[in-house]
Motif scaffolding. Structure first.
Motif, PDB file in Angstrom:
ATOM      1  N   ALA A 111     -14.688   7.967  -4.851  1.00 58.26           N
ATOM      2  CA  ALA A 111     -14.998   8.212  -6.265  1.00 58.26           C
ATOM      3  C   ALA A 111     -13.846   8.936  -6.957  1.00 58.26           C
ATOM      4  CB  ALA A 111     -16.278   9.017  -6.389  1.00 58.26           C
ATOM      5  N   ARG A 112     -13.226   9.861  -6.266  1.00 56.42           N
ATOM      6  CA  ARG A 112     -12.078  10.580  -6.839  1.00 56.42           C
ATOM      7  C   ARG A 112     -10.902   9.638  -7.082  1.00 56.42           C
ATOM      8  NH1 ARG A 112     -12.158  16.093  -3.098  1.00 56.42           N
ATOM      9  NH2 ARG A 112     -13.989  17.057  -4.105  1.00 56.42           N
ATOM     10  N   LYS A 113     -10.713   8.698  -6.158  1.00 57.88           N
ATOM     11  CA  LYS A 113      -9.641   7.721  -6.354  1.00 57.88           C
ATOM     12  C   LYS A 113      -9.890   6.852  -7.573  1.00 57.88           C
ATOM     13  CE  LYS A 113      -7.204   6.904  -2.036  1.00 57.88           C
ATOM     14  NZ  LYS A 113      -6.730   5.851  -1.115  1.00 57.88           N
ATOM     15  N   TYR A 114     -11.146   6.426  -7.741  1.00 61.55           N
ATOM     16  CA  TYR A 114     -11.479   5.587  -8.883  1.00 61.55           C
ATOM     17  C   TYR A 114     -11.331   6.355 -10.196  1.00 61.55           C
ATOM     18  CZ  TYR A 114     -13.145   1.650  -6.118  1.00 61.55           C
ATOM     19  OH  TYR A 114     -13.212   0.573  -5.276  1.00 61.55           O
ATOM     20  N   LYS A 115     -11.654   7.652 -10.180  1.00 60.47           N
ATOM     21  CA  LYS A 115     -11.492   8.459 -11.386  1.00 60.47           C
ATOM     22  C   LYS A 115     -10.021   8.585 -11.787  1.00 60.47           C
ATOM     23  CE  LYS A 115     -15.669  11.297 -11.148  1.00 60.47           C
ATOM     24  NZ  LYS A 115     -16.214  12.668 -11.000  1.00 60.47           N
ATOM     25  N   LYS A 116      -9.163   8.582 -10.775  1.00 60.70           N
ATOM     26  CA  LYS A 116      -7.730   8.662 -11.055  1.00 60.70           C
ATOM     27  C   LYS A 116      -7.153   7.321 -11.487  1.00 60.70           C
ATOM     28  CE  LYS A 116      -6.904  12.466  -7.806  1.00 60.70           C
ATOM     29  NZ  LYS A 116      -6.202  12.892  -6.562  1.00 60.70           N
ATOM     30  N   GLY A 117      -7.947   6.261 -11.399  1.00 59.59           N
ATOM     31  CA  GLY A 117      -7.489   4.955 -11.870  1.00 59.59           C
ATOM     32  C   GLY A 117      -7.236   3.942 -10.792  1.00 59.59           C
ATOM     33  N   ALA A 118      -7.136   4.402  -9.513  1.00 58.97           N
ATOM     34  CA  ALA A 118      -6.894   3.464  -8.412  1.00 58.97           C
ATOM     35  C   ALA A 118      -8.149   2.624  -8.179  1.00 58.97           C
ATOM     36  CB  ALA A 118      -6.529   4.230  -7.139  1.00 58.97           C
ATOM     37  N   GLY A 119      -8.006   1.304  -8.353  1.00 57.17           N
ATOM     38  CA  GLY A 119      -9.144   0.426  -8.213  1.00 57.17           C
ATOM     39  C   GLY A 119      -9.885   0.172  -9.505  1.00 57.17           C
ATOM     40  N   ARG A 120      -9.559   0.965 -10.539  1.00 59.91           N
ATOM     41  CA  ARG A 120     -10.194   0.778 -11.845  1.00 59.91           C
ATOM     42  C   ARG A 120      -9.177   0.280 -12.868  1.00 59.91           C
ATOM     43  NH1 ARG A 120     -11.094   4.579 -15.891  1.00 59.91           N
ATOM     44  NH2 ARG A 120     -10.311   6.195 -14.493  1.00 59.91           N
ATOM     45  N   LYS A 121      -8.056   0.977 -12.966  1.00 63.47           N
ATOM     46  CA  LYS A 121      -6.976   0.539 -13.844  1.00 63.47           C
ATOM     47  C   LYS A 121      -5.953  -0.306 -13.089  1.00 63.47           C
ATOM     48  CE  LYS A 121      -7.360   4.647 -16.800  1.00 63.47           C
ATOM     49  NZ  LYS A 121      -6.658   5.834 -17.325  1.00 63.47           N
ATOM     50  N   THR A 122      -5.898  -0.111 -11.800  1.00 60.01           N
ATOM     51  CA  THR A 122      -4.981  -0.873 -10.953  1.00 60.01           C
ATOM     52  C   THR A 122      -5.775  -1.482  -9.805  1.00 60.01           C
ATOM     53  OG1 THR A 122      -4.469   1.042  -9.546  1.00 60.01           O
ATOM     54  CG2 THR A 122      -3.086   0.701 -11.502  1.00 60.01           C
ATOM     55  N   GLU A 123      -5.101  -2.203  -8.942  1.00 62.82           N
ATOM     56  CA  GLU A 123      -5.752  -2.762  -7.769  1.00 62.82           C
ATOM     57  C   GLU A 123      -6.068  -1.656  -6.770  1.00 62.82           C
ATOM     58  OE1 GLU A 123      -3.223  -5.702  -6.144  1.00 62.82           O
ATOM     59  OE2 GLU A 123      -3.505  -7.132  -7.795  1.00 62.82           O
ATOM     60  N   PRO A 124      -7.100  -1.845  -5.926  1.00 58.60           N
ATOM     61  CA  PRO A 124      -7.397  -0.852  -4.884  1.00 58.60           C
ATOM     62  C   PRO A 124      -6.193  -0.632  -3.987  1.00 58.60           C
ATOM     63  CG  PRO A 124      -9.196  -2.428  -5.084  1.00 58.60           C
ATOM     64  CD  PRO A 124      -8.071  -2.954  -5.945  1.00 58.60           C
ATOM     65  N   GLN A 125      -6.000   0.608  -3.579  1.00 61.98           N
ATOM     66  CA  GLN A 125      -4.829   0.969  -2.787  1.00 61.98           C
ATOM     67  C   GLN A 125      -5.202   1.110  -1.318  1.00 61.98           C
ATOM     68  OE1 GLN A 125      -3.319   4.537  -4.556  1.00 61.98           O
ATOM     69  NE2 GLN A 125      -2.710   3.538  -6.476  1.00 61.98           N
ATOM     70  N   GLY A 126      -4.592   0.314  -0.467  1.00 61.08           N
ATOM     71  CA  GLY A 126      -4.789   0.423   0.974  1.00 61.08           C
ATOM     72  C   GLY A 126      -6.021  -0.324   1.465  1.00 61.08           C
TER      73      GLY A 126
END
Length: 351
Positions: A132-147
């Motif tokens: 959830a913290r990653k998604y709040k930072k934009g990873a997976g929401r503004k960009t593609e999922p990381q890793g």
């Protein structure tokens, strides 16, 4: 009225969670003592799947606290031996009993199955919060999922949301059940797979654990039951009054048989898988005991590859059983939450 009903359900949930755990703890302690008193065998199958007051860590026993309530007075010890050495308790039939003859009110002691249940829940919470913290930072929401880890998390979440929740629960209600269904799926998967680890414990091979999980589904289902759901339990629109006398008890019984089936199915599958692996691998020790070291070592050529195959199968079954439990939970919730248009049904039947 609704608030009072909800408070009653919450109270029942607490009782259903605590009481079975206490009885299971006392029963498992008694069974453990009986197993120890029997003649030593090459491999103790029952002892491997029983609940214990210790954790196996790299071949060593990490003893767990004993928390006891005796007639309103609390006693806390670091382990069973400390409780006996204090002189306040003695061990009888594998269970701790007050030495002065008082009645044990409740045994809140921590056991291995409870610990691995907590491990599964905590790991699920940590994983969800971290993602959830990653998604709040934009990873997976503004960009593609990381890793690969975030990709796997997103695949799992989308699968539970679209293929389990959305498919079986009404479209206007399914979203609020996704967090529960996702948590149940991931937590049960972890608990199922923990048993594959060296010295690991399969918490879901305990009927108390699966019963509590099924109880959450049961209360969530009834809490969110629609007016139509309760009418079909007690009123049966369009059914003659005499038939209601027969159908109402059957429907009420059906409310409880569904979660019971959930608990027993998961428990039986995981327990049988655990026993099968122990028995197959234990053939090496049995052959060594009865036919000698050479024969026992030679049998490992066949037994070890078979055990590896069973491990792979058990890993698949562990994920499959988590899916089945989550799917059936969604089906039961969807059936209870669904509203029917009786007017349209009546028109179609008349036509």
């Amino acid at each position: 009225m609704i608030q009072a009903f909800r408070r009653l359900l919450v109270t029942a949930l607490i009782l259903f969670t605590v009481v079975p755990t206490i009885h299971a703890t006392q029963e498992s302690a008694q069974n453990s003592q009986e197993a120890e008193s029997e003649q030593e065998m090459p491999i103790d199958v029952i002892g491997k799947v029983q609940d214990h007051h210790y954790l196996d860590v790299a071949g060593y026993h990490l003893y767990l606290p004993r928390i006891l309530l005796v007639e309103g007075e609390w006693y806390v010890y670091s382990n069973t031996e400390s409780a006996i050495e204090s002189g306040e308790f003695t061990e009888k039939a594998g269970a701790l009993v007050p030495a002065d003859g008082r009645t044990m009110t409740m045994d809140f002691s921590i056991t291995s199955h409870l610990m691995y249940f907590w491990f599964g829940v905590v790991l699920t919470l940590w994983l969800t919060i971290a993602m959830a913290r990653k998604y709040k930072k934009g990873a997976g929401r503004k960009t593609e999922p990381q890793g690969w880890f975030q990709n796997l998390f997103e695949i799992t979440f989308v699968f539970v949301r679209d293929d389990i929740a959305k498919t079986n629960i009404p479209e206007d209600k399914y979203e609020k059940f996704v967090p529960y269904l996702f948590a149940v799926f991931v937590a049960i998967t972890f608990m199922n797979l923990f048993g594959l680890l060296p010295w690991g414990v399969t918490a879901t091979a305990d009927i108390t654990v699966t019963g509590i999980l099924a109880a959450f589904t049961f209360f969530l289902t009834q809490w969110n039951g629609s007016k139509d759901h309760w009418e079909h339990v007690f009123v049966f629109p369009g059914v003659p009054p005499l038939m209601r006398v027969i159908l109402t008890p059957i429907e009420i019984l059906g409310l409880f048989t569904k979660p019971l089936a959930l608990a027993v199915r998961l428990f039986a599958n995981m327990l049988s898988g655990k026993i099968m692996i122990i028995c197959i691998l234990g053939l090496i020790f049995i052959f060594t005991e009865f036919f000698g070291t050479i024969f026992g070592a030679g049998s490992s050529i066949l037994v070890v590859p078979l055990t590896v195959a069973l491990y792979v199968l058990k890993a698949f079954v562990g994920v499959l059983q988590a899916y089945i439990f989550t799917l059936l939970s969604a089906v039961f919730i969807g059936m209870a939450a669904e509203e029917h248009d009786h007017h349209e049904e009546g028109v179609e039947a008349h036509a």
